[in-house]
Design a protein around this motif. Structure first.
Motif, short mmCIF file in Angstrom:
data_model
loop_
_atom_site.label_atom_id
_atom_site.label_comp_id
_atom_site.label_asym_id
_atom_site.label_seq_id
_atom_site.Cartn_x
_atom_site.Cartn_y
_atom_site.Cartn_z
N GLN A 160 0.83 -1.20 0.00
CA GLN A 160 0.00 0.00 0.00
C GLN A 160 0.87 1.26 0.00
O GLN A 160 0.57 2.23 -0.69
CB GLN A 160 -0.90 -0.01 1.24
CG GLN A 160 -1.91 -1.15 1.25
CD GLN A 160 -2.49 -1.40 2.64
OE1 GLN A 160 -1.93 -0.98 3.65
NE2 GLN A 160 -3.61 -2.08 2.68
N ILE A 161 1.95 1.20 0.77
CA ILE A 161 2.87 2.34 0.84
C ILE A 161 3.63 2.49 -0.47
O ILE A 161 3.84 3.61 -0.97
CB ILE A 161 3.87 2.16 2.01
CG1 ILE A 161 3.11 2.05 3.35
CG2 ILE A 161 4.87 3.29 2.05
CD1 ILE A 161 2.33 3.27 3.74
N ALA A 162 4.04 1.37 -1.07
CA ALA A 162 4.79 1.42 -2.34
C ALA A 162 3.92 2.02 -3.45
O ALA A 162 4.41 2.78 -4.30
CB ALA A 162 5.25 0.02 -2.72
N VAL A 190 4.21 -0.65 9.45
CA VAL A 190 4.18 -1.06 8.04
C VAL A 190 4.69 -2.49 7.96
O VAL A 190 5.82 -2.79 8.37
CB VAL A 190 5.04 -0.13 7.16
CG1 VAL A 190 4.91 -0.53 5.69
CG2 VAL A 190 4.63 1.33 7.35
N ASN A 191 3.85 -3.38 7.48
CA ASN A 191 4.15 -4.82 7.46
C ASN A 191 4.83 -5.22 6.14
O ASN A 191 4.84 -4.47 5.17
CB ASN A 191 2.86 -5.62 7.65
CG ASN A 191 3.12 -6.99 8.23
OD1 ASN A 191 4.26 -7.46 8.32
ND2 ASN A 191 2.05 -7.67 8.61
N ASP A 192 5.36 -6.44 6.14
CA ASP A 192 5.99 -7.05 4.95
C ASP A 192 7.21 -6.28 4.48
O ASP A 192 7.42 -6.08 3.27
CB ASP A 192 4.98 -7.14 3.79
CG ASP A 192 3.75 -7.95 4.16
OD1 ASP A 192 3.89 -8.90 4.93
OD2 ASP A 192 2.65 -7.62 3.66
N LEU A 193 8.05 -5.83 5.42
CA LEU A 193 9.28 -5.13 5.04
C LEU A 193 10.42 -6.14 4.94
O LEU A 193 10.89 -6.67 5.95
CB LEU A 193 9.64 -4.06 6.08
CG LEU A 193 8.59 -2.96 6.32
CD1 LEU A 193 9.14 -1.91 7.26
CD2 LEU A 193 8.14 -2.33 5.00
N ASP A 198 11.74 -1.32 0.76
CA ASP A 198 10.52 -1.37 1.57
C ASP A 198 10.65 -0.47 2.79
O ASP A 198 9.74 0.29 3.14
CB ASP A 198 10.25 -2.80 2.05
CG ASP A 198 9.89 -3.77 0.95
OD1 ASP A 198 9.51 -3.30 -0.14
OD2 ASP A 198 10.00 -4.99 1.17
N VAL A 199 11.80 -0.58 3.46
CA VAL A 199 12.03 0.19 4.69
C VAL A 199 12.07 1.70 4.39
O VAL A 199 11.48 2.50 5.12
CB VAL A 199 13.34 -0.26 5.38
CG1 VAL A 199 13.70 0.68 6.53
CG2 VAL A 199 13.18 -1.69 5.90
N PHE A 214 13.37 -7.97 7.15
CA PHE A 214 14.45 -7.13 6.64
C PHE A 214 15.71 -7.22 7.51
O PHE A 214 16.81 -7.44 7.02
CB PHE A 214 13.99 -5.68 6.55
CG PHE A 214 15.11 -4.70 6.34
CD1 PHE A 214 15.77 -4.63 5.12
CD2 PHE A 214 15.52 -3.87 7.37
CE1 PHE A 214 16.82 -3.74 4.94
CE2 PHE A 214 16.57 -2.98 7.19
CZ PHE A 214 17.22 -2.91 5.97
N LEU A 215 15.57 -7.04 8.82
CA LEU A 215 16.74 -7.01 9.70
C LEU A 215 17.49 -8.32 9.72
O LEU A 215 18.72 -8.34 9.72
CB LEU A 215 16.32 -6.65 11.13
CG LEU A 215 15.94 -5.19 11.39
CD1 LEU A 215 15.56 -5.00 12.85
CD2 LEU A 215 17.08 -4.26 11.03
#
Length: 252
Positions: A160-162, A190-193, A198-199, A214-215
């Motif tokens: 959604q953010i992308a 924000v999920n699915d990073l 994405d981050v 991600f981490l």
């Protein structure tokens, strides 16, 4: 139902300003066939569900001891189950862990009116030491100004953010929506990073916390090149991430 066929899926949540893990969202994965949200709820409220939660608690305490800090636990509950079941589940989860837990209400396939009714009933009996979050595929079905004060966390998907990054009108709408939520002191997750891109999108959109792998992926990559010792919790999250090909992820 054999609880050996049910696997927990752990998704780390981390602070986007410090990049430190602050919690784990726990979802259930069934390795043989798809279950309804009602069947999963009934299992979690049964004696076999007690065994499953006890094992989960042992793992959380073990990892907390390894990294020498508390780990907050987040559970997702579908708004499609009856509020009485949801309240019983929330109480069961809360009584199993010493720290404050978070219940993320999944509002997918619910109308805004049905969601408000669910939250209304839920809020009457909500146990103490529980934070309430809201997760949805379509955030714009809500009016940010009228989201109930009980909700202190709002979850976006990274997709959604992308999309907002590529669309000026959608970007403005998203930023306005997030600003309204922050005025109500609602934290943004924000999920699915899973990547640096994405981050970056999550930070630029005004996110407070990220959720995803991600981490752990960054740590594994860095360690391969430098032989650096990294956070055992991150390593566990990466190493034990379930293979999506072996089962069905279920929201409780």
């Amino acid at each position: 139902m054999d609880n050996k066929l049910l696997l927990p899926k752990y998704t780390p949540r981390f602070d986007l300003s410090s990049m430190k893990v602050i919690g784990l969202q726990v979802n259930m994965m069934h390795v043989s066939h798809k279950l309804t949200v009602m069947e999963v709820a009934d299992f979690m409220l049964s004696k076999k569900g007690d065994e499953w939660i006890s094992e989960l608690k042992r793992n959380i305490l073990k990892w907390s001891s390894l990294i020498q800090k508390d780990i907050n636990v987040i559970f997702e509950i579908s708004g499609l189950i009856r509020s009485e079941r949801a309240i019983n589940l929330a109480e069961k989860f809360r009584s199993s862990f010493p720290n404050e837990i978070e219940i993320m209400i999944n509002s997918d396939n619910l109308s805004y009116e049905s969601l408000l009714e669910f939250i209304n009933e839920f809020s009457k009996e909500i146990p103490r030491k529980i934070k309430i979050g809201l997760s949805t595929k379509d955030p714009f079905q809500f009016d940010a100004k009228t989201i109930p004060s009980l909700v202190s966390v709002f979850e976006f998907k990274s997709g959604q953010i992308a999309k907002a990054k590529e669309d000026i009108m959608l970007s403005a709408k998203t930023r306005e929506f997030i600003s309204e939520l922050k005025l109500k002191e609602v934290s943004i997750v924000v999920n699915d990073l899973n990547s640096r891109g994405d981050v970056s999108c999550a930070i630029l959109a005004g996110g407070d916390y990220g959720q995803g792998y991600f981490l752990s992926r960054e740590s594994v990559s860095r360690t391969k090149s430098t032989n650096e010792i990294f956070d055992p919790l991150l390593y566990f999250q990466f190493r034990d991430k379930p293979d999506r090909s072996i089962g069905q992820f279920i929201t409780v």
